[in-house]
Design a protein around this motif. Structure first.
Motif, short mmCIF file in Angstrom:
data_model
loop_
_atom_site.label_atom_id
_atom_site.label_comp_id
_atom_site.label_asym_id
_atom_site.label_seq_id
_atom_site.Cartn_x
_atom_site.Cartn_y
_atom_site.Cartn_z
N ALA A 1 0.83 -1.21 0.00
CA ALA A 1 0.00 0.00 0.00
C ALA A 1 0.86 1.26 0.00
O ALA A 1 0.58 2.22 -0.72
CB ALA A 1 -0.94 0.00 1.20
N LEU A 2 1.92 1.26 0.80
CA LEU A 2 2.78 2.45 0.88
C LEU A 2 3.54 2.68 -0.42
O LEU A 2 3.84 3.82 -0.77
CB LEU A 2 3.77 2.31 2.04
CG LEU A 2 3.18 2.39 3.44
CD1 LEU A 2 4.21 2.00 4.48
CD2 LEU A 2 2.62 3.77 3.72
N GLY A 3 3.84 1.62 -1.15
CA GLY A 3 4.61 1.76 -2.38
C GLY A 3 3.77 2.00 -3.62
O GLY A 3 4.30 2.38 -4.67
N GLU A 4 2.47 1.79 -3.54
CA GLU A 4 1.60 1.98 -4.70
C GLU A 4 1.50 3.45 -5.07
O GLU A 4 1.75 4.33 -4.26
CB GLU A 4 0.18 1.49 -4.39
CG GLU A 4 0.04 0.00 -4.32
CD GLU A 4 -1.37 -0.41 -3.92
OE1 GLU A 4 -2.23 0.46 -3.65
OE2 GLU A 4 -1.61 -1.63 -3.86
N LEU B 1 9.49 4.14 1.57
CA LEU B 1 8.50 3.55 0.66
C LEU B 1 7.62 4.61 0.00
O LEU B 1 7.33 4.53 -1.19
CB LEU B 1 7.61 2.56 1.42
CG LEU B 1 8.26 1.25 1.81
CD1 LEU B 1 7.37 0.47 2.76
CD2 LEU B 1 8.58 0.42 0.57
N ILE B 2 7.21 5.60 0.76
CA ILE B 2 6.31 6.63 0.23
C ILE B 2 7.01 7.49 -0.81
O ILE B 2 6.45 7.83 -1.84
CB ILE B 2 5.76 7.52 1.36
CG1 ILE B 2 4.79 6.71 2.20
CG2 ILE B 2 5.09 8.77 0.81
CD1 ILE B 2 4.33 7.44 3.45
N PRO C 1 11.24 6.29 -8.15
CA PRO C 1 10.50 5.83 -9.34
C PRO C 1 8.99 5.83 -9.14
O PRO C 1 8.26 6.27 -10.01
CB PRO C 1 11.01 4.41 -9.56
CG PRO C 1 12.33 4.38 -8.87
CD PRO C 1 12.22 5.34 -7.72
N ARG C 2 8.52 5.39 -8.01
CA ARG C 2 7.08 5.35 -7.77
C ARG C 2 6.52 6.76 -7.68
O ARG C 2 5.45 7.04 -8.20
CB ARG C 2 6.78 4.59 -6.48
CG ARG C 2 7.06 3.13 -6.59
CD ARG C 2 6.67 2.47 -5.29
NE ARG C 2 7.03 1.07 -5.33
CZ ARG C 2 7.94 0.51 -4.57
NH1 ARG C 2 8.58 1.21 -3.68
NH2 ARG C 2 8.19 -0.77 -4.67
#
Length: 172
Positions: free
Chosen positions: A74-77, A159-160, A164-165
């Protein structure tokens, strides 16, 4: 099954991590009622909940490794589609935090954090972010994978705001 043994650590949907202090009988509406006594780790609050209402309140155990995997995802989406209207967006955040689901709390932390970096957020959203972050970090800190709160904070931030994300979200 939820352990209500003294010194067990549980998660309260509104107060985050709590420790079971014990049980006591209180008179509620003229009837003796057995209550579980909890102590909030974050805000030094004593909470009493009738034993027969624990499920209604949403008390749950600390997240499992499987749930941690869902939190990481969820944090990386990329951010979910959110209403442009501030009040609707805020209501959605409130509902997710109140749900008691740590995965939904993670989504709130992700979305408000990224929105703050990209466009800025209102004072109300900042308070919501602080509340959601506090709950998420407190629970992560209880996991054996994290040595302390600082490590949990660094993990969530990494992660947040992984480049790239974040870039993918910003150009969408």
């Amino acid at each position: 099954m939820l352990s209500l043994a003294p010194n067990a650590t549980l998660i309260h949907p509104h107060h985050g991590a709590v420790t079971v202090v014990g049980r006591e009988v209180r008179v509620v509406r003229g009837e003796p009622t057995e209550c579980i006594v909890l102590h909030s780790l974050a805000n030094r609050l004593t909470i009493r909940i009738p034993i027969d209402r624990i499920d209604d309140v949403g008390i749950r155990p600390v997240m499992s490794d499987a749930t941690l995997t869902l939190v990481v995802a969820a944090l990386g989406e990329t951010m979910t589609d959110e209403p442009a209207n501030w009040s609707r967006r805020f209501k959605t955040y409130e509902q997710k935090v109140a749900s008691g689901s740590i995965v939904q709390v993670s989504e709130v932390v992700r979305d408000i954090s990224r929105r703050d970096v990209d466009r800025g957020v209102s004072p109300g959203e900042k308070r919501m972010l602080t509340r959601a972050q506090t709950n998420l970090i407190a629970e992560l800190s209880l996991m054996p994978q994290f040595a302390d709160e600082g490590e949990a904070i660094a993990f969530v931030d990494g992660l947040i705001h992984a480049e790239p994300r974040h870039r993918e979200r910003a150009t969408a």
